[in-house]
Scaffold this motif. Structure first.
Motif, short mmCIF file in Angstrom:
data_model
loop_
_atom_site.label_atom_id
_atom_site.label_comp_id
_atom_site.label_asym_id
_atom_site.label_seq_id
_atom_site.Cartn_x
_atom_site.Cartn_y
_atom_site.Cartn_z
N UNK A 13 32.73 -121.96 89.03
CA UNK A 13 31.52 -122.39 89.40
C UNK A 13 30.64 -122.95 88.43
N UNK A 14 30.76 -122.50 87.29
CA UNK A 14 30.04 -122.96 86.15
C UNK A 14 30.39 -124.55 85.74
N UNK A 15 31.55 -124.65 85.72
CA UNK A 15 31.91 -126.19 85.53
C UNK A 15 31.52 -127.02 86.78
N UNK A 16 31.69 -126.68 87.89
CA UNK A 16 31.39 -127.40 89.00
C UNK A 16 29.74 -127.43 89.14
N UNK A 17 28.90 -126.73 88.74
CA UNK A 17 27.40 -126.79 88.46
C UNK A 17 27.17 -127.88 87.63
N UNK A 18 27.73 -128.04 86.61
CA UNK A 18 27.48 -129.03 85.49
C UNK A 18 27.83 -130.49 86.25
N UNK A 19 28.54 -130.49 87.07
CA UNK A 19 28.86 -131.93 87.68
C UNK A 19 28.32 -132.56 88.72
N UNK A 20 28.13 -131.41 89.91
CA UNK A 20 27.77 -131.71 91.07
C UNK A 20 26.53 -131.20 91.62
N UNK A 21 25.69 -131.86 92.55
CA UNK A 21 24.64 -131.55 92.98
C UNK A 21 24.69 -130.19 94.00
N UNK A 22 24.21 -129.13 93.19
CA UNK A 22 24.49 -127.88 94.05
C UNK A 22 23.18 -127.54 94.95
N UNK A 23 23.43 -127.31 96.14
CA UNK A 23 22.22 -127.04 97.11
C UNK A 23 22.01 -125.56 97.55
N UNK A 24 22.99 -124.86 97.05
CA UNK A 24 22.94 -123.37 97.40
C UNK A 24 24.03 -122.60 96.63
N UNK A 25 23.53 -121.38 95.96
CA UNK A 25 24.46 -120.56 95.09
C UNK A 25 24.19 -119.18 95.12
N UNK A 26 25.20 -118.32 95.32
CA UNK A 26 24.86 -117.05 95.43
C UNK A 26 26.30 -116.17 95.11
N UNK A 27 25.92 -115.10 94.28
CA UNK A 27 26.98 -114.47 93.65
C UNK A 27 27.25 -113.10 94.57
N UNK A 164 8.64 -124.64 87.79
CA UNK A 164 9.82 -123.69 87.89
C UNK A 164 11.26 -124.47 87.51
N UNK A 165 12.19 -123.85 87.27
CA UNK A 165 13.54 -124.52 86.85
C UNK A 165 14.15 -124.83 88.36
N UNK A 166 15.25 -125.67 88.03
CA UNK A 166 15.91 -126.31 89.12
C UNK A 166 16.44 -125.23 90.16
N UNK A 167 16.72 -124.12 89.49
CA UNK A 167 17.60 -123.13 90.13
C UNK A 167 16.76 -122.55 91.31
N UNK A 168 15.55 -122.76 91.38
CA UNK A 168 14.58 -122.13 92.46
C UNK A 168 14.68 -122.76 93.83
N UNK A 169 15.55 -124.02 93.59
CA UNK A 169 15.59 -124.79 94.77
C UNK A 169 16.90 -124.78 95.38
N UNK A 170 17.66 -123.92 94.71
CA UNK A 170 19.12 -123.45 95.24
C UNK A 170 19.68 -121.97 95.07
N UNK A 171 19.34 -121.18 94.32
CA UNK A 171 19.64 -120.02 94.05
C UNK A 171 19.41 -119.00 95.17
N UNK A 172 20.27 -118.22 95.67
CA UNK A 172 19.83 -117.30 96.79
C UNK A 172 19.04 -116.18 96.43
N UNK A 173 19.10 -115.72 95.07
CA UNK A 173 18.03 -114.85 94.52
C UNK A 173 17.40 -115.28 93.29
N UNK A 174 16.71 -116.61 93.56
CA UNK A 174 15.94 -117.27 92.52
C UNK A 174 14.79 -116.46 91.59
#
Ligand SMILES: Cc1cc2nc3c(=O)[nH]c(=O)nc-3n(C[C@H](O)[C@H](O)[C@H](O)COP(=O)(O)OP(=O)(O)OC[C@H]3O[C@@H](n4cnc5c(N)ncnc54)[C@H](O)[C@@H]3O)c2cc1C
Length: 502
Positions: A13-27, A164-174
């Motif tokens: 996931x870490x590698x994918x996140x550096x390359x592609x436009x992520x629209x949602x992420x949850x752990x 706010x950082x980009x993660x607030x746009x896609x992180x499930x628990x921003x």
């Protein structure tokens, strides 16, 4: 545009996140092996969109100049509800005029530093009152359980727009963090002022009479976004005839564990020392959090506002009381994991029919906690296992609470309907995560302001107070929201209703 969901190891996931436009992420930590759910934006042929593709993240807001606007709206309170209401009014060409009892954020920081050094509480400038409200020095978890309240994504976009950082746009628990929030709030203020809005700091509204016309109606709409800690303002509203009612709330303590223990329990790490692999994993997914709930004697007992890598803070606004809450900086890297542990309180648990009796109940427990605390405003505390097994703690573990903690028999002085339920609740949590109930953890009292004990009832259609036309109670203090995002959304919804008025 389309999207595809992948279930990946943290490393992938870490590698994918550096390359592609992520629209949602949850752990997902439910299984033995940690998994990351990543949703990636794709083109019409299913090809992932690169992270830096020139596609706007969202449509930026357009604020109008309201220096000469014909319409204006008064807002009481510059917390998330008040500020997001003001920004929405600007988008509709309406001038917001905000009154805030506390100070602007940089001055407020100084009062908070004094509070943390045991050098006194300013009742008008503290963790609850001041620019940005309780949200400014909060943990900054941007999360709301309810999808029905409105456009949550818009709240995230506005936070992002103001820094706010980009993660607030896609992180499930921003999560933003209390180190980053002040500058975001300052950017919001500068935007409101630059477009012609007004903000009056250090101006506590002690009566609503000046906004009323002869016939009992307001001159201009008034958004009441006072948060849940302005007990004096609730009492003023009751005296001036605004309808209020008691609502259910929750009270308890804050529990603090070593973060390393919580990481082991939640991420299923081996009991031995943390390996390099474990450290890499934690660096990407962050320190572990938890969300726990059980039922004891017909009442919910649950964790609330869990702050991994955080600090316990003094969150009271009145002298002679002890109230705690939690926060963390953006990196969430303190060695402590804290969380509110609260018991549901229903209106019928408190005798009487005064709509403000929940406030009196909170104040009573806060006074009790203060009395059991130390002479220099140290908070009363007990080791967790000692609390559950009804023993005094001879000493206490290190704790993140800067004003300090002092051993106390919380097992004896907490009201039984809270204390006994918490004791059983901790036992239940230990069954789920063996090792959770440990004397390496400490509980600190009291967590009494997790939610509002009052509702200011409003018409569901117009959002106006049922007793007072053109008064828009909103945010946490009105009893219709809990947390930063839902309060912000409530402020947006009040402003949109006003914009609809002819
Ligand atoms: C330490 C801490 C950590 C938190 N962490 C989180 C978190 O991680 N995530 C989350 O979602 N929520 C968190 N919260 C809760 C969150 O901050 C609140 O839910 C949210 O701020 C409520 O927004 P609001 O605008 O309704 O009210 P508030 O933020 O409380 O703002 C109300 C404002 O009104 C002002 N005011 C009150 N009375 C008057 C008056 N008479 N005249 C003028 N001004 C007045 C106050 O000074 C205050 O600034 C936390 C709270 C605290 C204290």
């Amino acid at each position: 545009m389309d999207s595809v969901q992948y279930i990946l190891s943290p490393r992938e996931a870490f590698i994918a996140e550096q390359q592609w436009r992520v629209v949602k992420r949850s752990v997902d930590a439910r299984q033995r092996e940690l998994r990351v759910h990543l949703t990636i934006l794709t083109d019409e042929n299913g090809k992932p969109i690169p992270k830096d593709a020139p596609i706007p993240l969202y449509a930026p807001p357009v604020f109008q100049d309201v220096h000469q606007a014909k319409r204006s709206v008064t807002i009481i309170g510059a917390g998330p509800a008040g500020l997001f209401a003001a920004l929405t009014l600007l988008e509709h060409g309406i001038k917001p005029i905000i009154y805030e009892r506390g100070k602007e954020v940089s001055e407020r920081k100084k009062d908070i530093a004094l509070l943390n050094r045991n050098e006194g509480l300013n009742p008008e400038s503290n963790y609850c009152f001041g620019e940005g409200g309780a949200g400014t020095f909060s943990d900054g978890k941007l999360f709301s359980r309810s999808k029905k309240r409105g456009n949550m994504q818009r709240v995230m976009e506005l936070f992002h727009y103001f820094g706010a950082p980009d993660t607030v746009l896609y992180e499930a628990h921003a999560h933003i963090g209390s180190d980053k929030l002040p500058s975001i709030i300052r950017n919001m203020r500068e935007c409101i002022l630059a477009h012609g809005g007004e903000i009056h700091f250090e101006t506590c509204v002690r009566s609503l009479k000046e906004w009323k016309m002869e016939n009992g109606k307001w001159k201009i709409p008034l958004i009441l976004a006072i948060g849940h800690s302005a007990h004096d303002t609730y009492r003023m509203l009751a005296e001036e005839g605004v309808k209020l009612e008691t609502k259910g709330f929750a009270m308890g303590v804050r529990a603090e564990h070593p973060q390393a223990l919580i990481n082991k329990l939640m991420y299923h790490l081996k009991p031995s020392a943390i390996s390099r692999q474990d450290s890499e994993l934690i660096e990407y997914v962050g320190n572990a959090s938890y969300s726990l709930v059980t039922q004891v004697d017909g009442r919910g007992v649950y964790s609330f506002c869990m702050c991994p890598g955080g600090h316990i803070v003094p969150a009271g606004s009145e002298a002679g009381s002890c109230v705690v809450n939690g926060m963390s900086a953006s990196h969430r890297n303190s060695p402590y994991a804290n969380s509110g542990m609260v018991v549901q309180i229903n209106p019928e648990d408190i005798p009487g029919d005064d709509p403000l009796r929940g406030l009196a109940f909170q104040e009573e427990l806060e006074r009790l906690a203060f009395e059991h605390g130390g002479p220099q405003a140290q908070a009363p505390a007990q080791r967790l296992r000692d609390f559950v097994e009804g023993r005094a703690s001879k000493d206490l573990p290190a704790c993140s609470y800067l004003p300090g903690i002092i051993p106390s028999r919380l097992d004896q002085w907490l009201p039984a309907h809270i204390g006994k339920r918490l004791q059983q609740g901790f036992g239940d949590f230990d069954k789920k995560y063996p090792g959770f109930l440990t004397n390496d953890a400490v509980i600190v009292g009291v967590e009494s302001r997790s939610s509002s004990a009052v509702r200011i009832p409003r018409d569901p259609e117009t959002l106006q107070s049922v007793s007072t036309p053109l008064l828009y109670p909103c945010g946490e203090g009105a009893g219709y929201a809990g947390g930063i995002t839902s309060s912000a959304l409530d402020g947006i919804n009040a402003a949109l209703k006003i914009a609809e008025l002819a």
